[in-house]
Design an enzyme around this catalytic site. Structure first.
Site, PDB file in Angstrom:
ATOM      1  N   GLY A  13       0.117  -1.211  -0.062  1.00 58.64           N
ATOM      2  CA  GLY A  13       0.386  -0.059   0.038  1.00 58.64           C
ATOM      3  C   GLY A  13       1.151   1.001   0.093  1.00 58.64           C
ATOM      4  CB  SER A  19       1.560   5.750   1.337  1.00 65.18           C
ATOM      5  OG  SER A  19       1.509   6.173  -0.095  1.00 65.18           O
ATOM      6  CB  VAL A  65      -4.507  -6.436  -3.857  1.00 72.81           C
ATOM      7  CG1 VAL A  65      -3.199  -6.330  -2.921  1.00 72.81           C
ATOM      8  CG2 VAL A  65      -5.522  -5.711  -4.674  1.00 72.81           C
ATOM      9  CB  ALA A  95     -14.548   3.216  -4.115  1.00 74.14           C
ATOM     10  CE1 TYR A 157     -13.636   6.357   2.470  1.00 69.56           C
ATOM     11  CE2 TYR A 157     -14.559   4.473   3.956  1.00 69.56           C
ATOM     12  CZ  TYR A 157     -13.694   5.062   3.249  1.00 69.56           C
ATOM     13  OH  TYR A 157     -12.105   4.205   3.486  1.00 69.56           O
ATOM     14  CE  LYS A 164     -11.229   1.497   4.477  1.00 69.68           C
ATOM     15  NZ  LYS A 164      -9.444   0.757   3.472  1.00 69.68           N
ATOM     16  CB  ILE A 193      -4.074  11.442   7.211  1.00 63.10           C
ATOM     17  CG1 ILE A 193      -4.178  11.041   9.179  1.00 63.10           C
ATOM     18  CG2 ILE A 193      -2.926  11.840   6.853  1.00 63.10           C
ATOM     19  CD1 ILE A 193      -3.428  10.125   9.339  1.00 63.10           C
ATOM     20  CB  THR A 195      -3.111  10.610   2.034  1.00 63.79           C
ATOM     21  OG1 THR A 195      -4.506   9.082   2.050  1.00 63.79           O
ATOM     22  CG2 THR A 195      -2.573   9.635   3.641  1.00 63.79           C
ATOM     23  CG  LEU A 196      -2.412   9.047  -4.425  1.00 63.28           C
ATOM     24  CD1 LEU A 196      -2.162  10.535  -5.187  1.00 63.28           C
ATOM     25  CD2 LEU A 196      -1.796   7.946  -4.692  1.00 63.28           C
TER      26      LEU A 196
HETATM   27  P1  NAD Z   1      -2.997   5.750  -0.274  1.00 67.70           P
HETATM   28  O1  NAD Z   1      -3.500   6.489  -1.784  1.00 67.70           O
HETATM   29  O2  NAD Z   1      -1.142   6.133  -0.255  1.00 67.70           O
HETATM   30  O3  NAD Z   1      -2.814   4.529  -0.296  1.00 67.70           O
HETATM   31  C1  NAD Z   1      -2.974   3.637  -0.799  1.00 67.70           C
HETATM   32  C2  NAD Z   1      -2.897   2.345  -1.724  1.00 67.70           C
HETATM   33  O4  NAD Z   1      -3.945   1.398  -1.673  1.00 67.70           O
HETATM   34  C3  NAD Z   1      -1.738   2.980  -2.712  1.00 67.70           C
HETATM   35  O5  NAD Z   1      -0.048   3.054  -2.429  1.00 67.70           O
HETATM   36  C4  NAD Z   1      -2.414   1.752  -3.849  1.00 67.70           C
HETATM   37  O6  NAD Z   1      -0.791   1.822  -4.741  1.00 67.70           O
HETATM   38  C5  NAD Z   1      -2.632   1.013  -3.273  1.00 67.70           C
HETATM   39  N1  NAD Z   1      -3.629  -0.568  -4.365  1.00 67.70           N
HETATM   40  C6  NAD Z   1      -4.702   0.737  -4.869  1.00 67.70           C
HETATM   41  N2  NAD Z   1      -5.070  -0.330  -5.825  1.00 67.70           N
HETATM   42  C7  NAD Z   1      -4.728  -1.595  -5.706  1.00 67.70           C
HETATM   43  C8  NAD Z   1      -4.085  -2.698  -6.520  1.00 67.70           C
HETATM   44  N3  NAD Z   1      -4.810  -2.875  -7.331  1.00 67.70           N
HETATM   45  N4  NAD Z   1      -3.183  -3.192  -5.745  1.00 67.70           N
HETATM   46  C9  NAD Z   1      -2.321  -3.633  -4.932  1.00 67.70           C
HETATM   47  N5  NAD Z   1      -2.505  -2.362  -4.522  1.00 67.70           N
HETATM   48  C10 NAD Z   1      -3.407  -1.314  -4.584  1.00 67.70           C
HETATM   49  O7  NAD Z   1      -3.595   6.544   0.524  1.00 67.70           O
HETATM   50  P2  NAD Z   1      -3.654   5.955   2.079  1.00 67.70           P
HETATM   51  O8  NAD Z   1      -5.036   7.297   2.504  1.00 67.70           O
HETATM   52  O9  NAD Z   1      -2.385   5.783   2.851  1.00 67.70           O
HETATM   53  O10 NAD Z   1      -5.030   4.537   1.817  1.00 67.70           O
HETATM   54  C11 NAD Z   1      -3.719   3.098   3.104  1.00 67.70           C
HETATM   55  C12 NAD Z   1      -4.692   3.368   3.674  1.00 67.70           C
HETATM   56  O11 NAD Z   1      -5.688   3.841   5.092  1.00 67.70           O
HETATM   57  C13 NAD Z   1      -6.074   2.856   2.874  1.00 67.70           C
HETATM   58  O12 NAD Z   1      -7.050   1.289   2.723  1.00 67.70           O
HETATM   59  C14 NAD Z   1      -7.622   3.922   3.170  1.00 67.70           C
HETATM   60  O13 NAD Z   1      -8.514   3.688   3.111  1.00 67.70           O
HETATM   61  C15 NAD Z   1      -6.775   3.908   5.290  1.00 67.70           C
HETATM   62  N6  NAD Z   1      -6.947   5.408   5.282  1.00 67.70           N
HETATM   63  C16 NAD Z   1      -6.923   6.065   5.055  1.00 67.70           C
HETATM   64  C17 NAD Z   1      -6.933   7.255   5.837  1.00 67.70           C
HETATM   65  C18 NAD Z   1      -7.084   8.537   5.352  1.00 67.70           C
HETATM   66  O14 NAD Z   1      -7.727   9.793   5.090  1.00 67.70           O
HETATM   67  N7  NAD Z   1      -5.654   9.548   4.252  1.00 67.70           N
HETATM   68  C19 NAD Z   1      -8.259   7.075   6.810  1.00 67.70           C
HETATM   69  C20 NAD Z   1      -8.498   5.940   7.152  1.00 67.70           C
HETATM   70  C21 NAD Z   1      -8.190   5.109   6.131  1.00 67.70           C
HETATM   71  C1  IMJ Z   2     -12.752   9.044   0.961  1.00 62.55           C
HETATM   72  C2  IMJ Z   2     -13.817   9.383   0.401  1.00 62.55           C
HETATM   73  C3  IMJ Z   2     -15.305  10.727   1.065  1.00 62.55           C
HETATM   74  C4  IMJ Z   2     -14.414  10.836   2.336  1.00 62.55           C
HETATM   75  C5  IMJ Z   2     -13.534  10.743   2.751  1.00 62.55           C
HETATM   76  C6  IMJ Z   2     -12.097   9.917   2.556  1.00 62.55           C
HETATM   77  N1  IMJ Z   2     -13.025  10.624   4.524  1.00 62.55           N
HETATM   78  C7  IMJ Z   2     -11.490  10.555   4.302  1.00 62.55           C
HETATM   79  C8  IMJ Z   2     -11.301   9.455   2.946  1.00 62.55           C
HETATM   80  C9  IMJ Z   2     -13.781  11.510   5.129  1.00 62.55           C
HETATM   81  C10 IMJ Z   2     -10.981  10.000   5.574  1.00 62.55           C
HETATM   82  C11 IMJ Z   2     -10.297   8.321   3.131  1.00 62.55           C
HETATM   83  N2  IMJ Z   2      -9.785   7.209   3.012  1.00 62.55           N
HETATM   84  C12 IMJ Z   2     -10.104   6.802   4.438  1.00 62.55           C
HETATM   85  C13 IMJ Z   2      -9.677   6.371   1.804  1.00 62.55           C
HETATM   86  O1  IMJ Z   2     -10.410   5.041   2.305  1.00 62.55           O
HETATM   87  C14 IMJ Z   2     -10.301   6.828   0.778  1.00 62.55           C
HETATM   88  C15 IMJ Z   2     -10.281   5.744  -0.455  1.00 62.55           C
HETATM   89  C16 IMJ Z   2      -9.779   6.154  -1.585  1.00 62.55           C
HETATM   90  C17 IMJ Z   2      -9.849   7.142  -2.548  1.00 62.55           C
HETATM   91  C18 IMJ Z   2     -10.093   7.291  -3.706  1.00 62.55           C
HETATM   92  C19 IMJ Z   2      -9.989   8.390  -4.156  1.00 62.55           C
HETATM   93  C20 IMJ Z   2      -9.238   8.290  -5.647  1.00 62.55           C
HETATM   94  C21 IMJ Z   2     -10.257   7.730  -6.390  1.00 62.55           C
HETATM   95  N3  IMJ Z   2     -10.581   6.453  -5.704  1.00 62.55           N
HETATM   96  C22 IMJ Z   2     -10.420   5.482  -4.276  1.00 62.55           C
HETATM   97  N4  IMJ Z   2     -11.008   5.437  -3.678  1.00 62.55           N
HETATM   98  C23 IMJ Z   2     -10.917   4.698  -2.582  1.00 62.55           C
HETATM   99  O2  IMJ Z   2     -10.394   7.130  -7.777  1.00 62.55           O
END
Ligand code: NAD
Ligand code: IMJ
Length: 257
Positions: A13, A19, A65, A95, A157, A164, A193, A195-196
């Protein structure tokens, strides 16, 4: 208790320096672990190689994955190079963009399938691949990353919330299956947070502000706080915890109003 010296870990990830998986890789590396780090597709390979240059002898491997053969190759390489595995950090989620932009009721069959496959099923596939390598080391720890949108409605979301919910249920079923082999499975539910995966989400700044205002700690969390919790769960300090969703959100979720 947070020492991971002599332990082997797999990190899935990492896309860039923001990330959460990269923050966790750095913390685990500092704690002494030797890591295998995967990248999703050639587009991200260079990024991950450059970041990983700061780690001690990492194994860098491709892993989409959704591809069973790539998942199998990851564990074959870890078996060859490490001879076993102590922990896995799962941080893959996706998604199709349209599913986060449109009303939930308009979720497509294909968007649902993709979101659940990448964000939830992948944990099961990784756990199955990791289990024999962990059992060879007397046990292991698997941690995934989740969000409050699994149990509460968070605007936009959408299908990720359903993914999730499936991911968190999978944590419990995997914990039950793998516990007898001393393999623990837990999730960290992180507050928002930047992130991408958060970039370009409409109203994300508003989410950050709402958390800052309402959370007991009156602030947002950062990636290092998720990373420290992950090192705790991945290592010996977490040895009594499995099947759990540990919330790292500055207390936001306890508030009623
Ligand atoms: P991120 O975009 O840096 O990480 C998401 C990762 O998923 C990327 O590295 C991407 O390459 C990987 N990914 C997507 N499709 C894939 C595939 N087919 N095969 C392998 N890898 C794949 O963003 P992040 O915020 O670091 O997200 C990491 C995790 O944290 C996610 O599960 C996200 O839902 C969770 N999360 C994020 C937040 C937030 O606010 N950023 C909050 C709670 C949970
Ligand atoms: C994502 C969407 C809406 C509200 C959101 C988020 N909040 C948070 C996130 C409040 C914290 C980030 N999050 C927890 C995620 O799991 C994001 C997953 C994600 C983000 C994208 C963006 C670009 C894209 N597809 C994605 N798929 C999953 O094309």
């Amino acid at each position: 208790m947070t020492d991971l010296t002599g332990r082997f870990g797999l990190i899935v990830g990492v896309a860039n320096k923001r990330s959460l998986a990269w923050a966790i890789a750095q913390a685990a590396g500092r704690a002494g672990a030797r890591l295998a780090i995967t990248y999703q597709g050639e587009r991200l390979e260079e990024n991950v190689r450059e970041l990983s240059a700061s780690l001690d002898a990492p194994l860098i491997l491709p892993c989409d994955v959704t591809d069973d053969a790539q998942v199998a190759d990851v564990f074959a390489a870890i078996g060859r190079e490490f001879g076993g595995l102590d922990f896995v950090l799962h941080g893959a989620a996706f998604a199709p963009r349209a599913e986060l932009d449109h009303p939930f009721v308009d979720t497509t069959r294909d968007g649902f399938r993709t979101a659940l496959d990448i964000s939830a099923y992948s944990l099961i596939a990784l756990a199955r691949g990791a289990a024999p390598l962990m059992a060879a080391r007397g046990g292991g720890s698997i941690v995934t990353l989740t969000y409050l949108g699994s149990t509460r409605v968070v605007p936009n979301y959408n299908v990720m919330g359903v993914a999730k919910a499936a991911l968190e249920a999978s944590v419990r079923y995997l914990a039950s299956d793998l516990g007898p082999r001393n393999i623990r499975v837990n999730a960290i539910s992180a507050g928002p947070i930047t992130t991408l995966a958060a970039k370009g989400i409409s109203g994300f700044t508003g989410f950050l502000q709402a958390y800052r205002e309402r959370a007991p700690l009156k602030r947002n969390i950062d990636a290092s706080e998720v990373a420290d919790t992950a090192v705790f769960l991945l290592g010996p300090a977490g040895r009594g915890i499995t099947g759990e969703v540990l919330i790292v959100d500055a207390g936001y979720h306890v508030m009623g109003v």
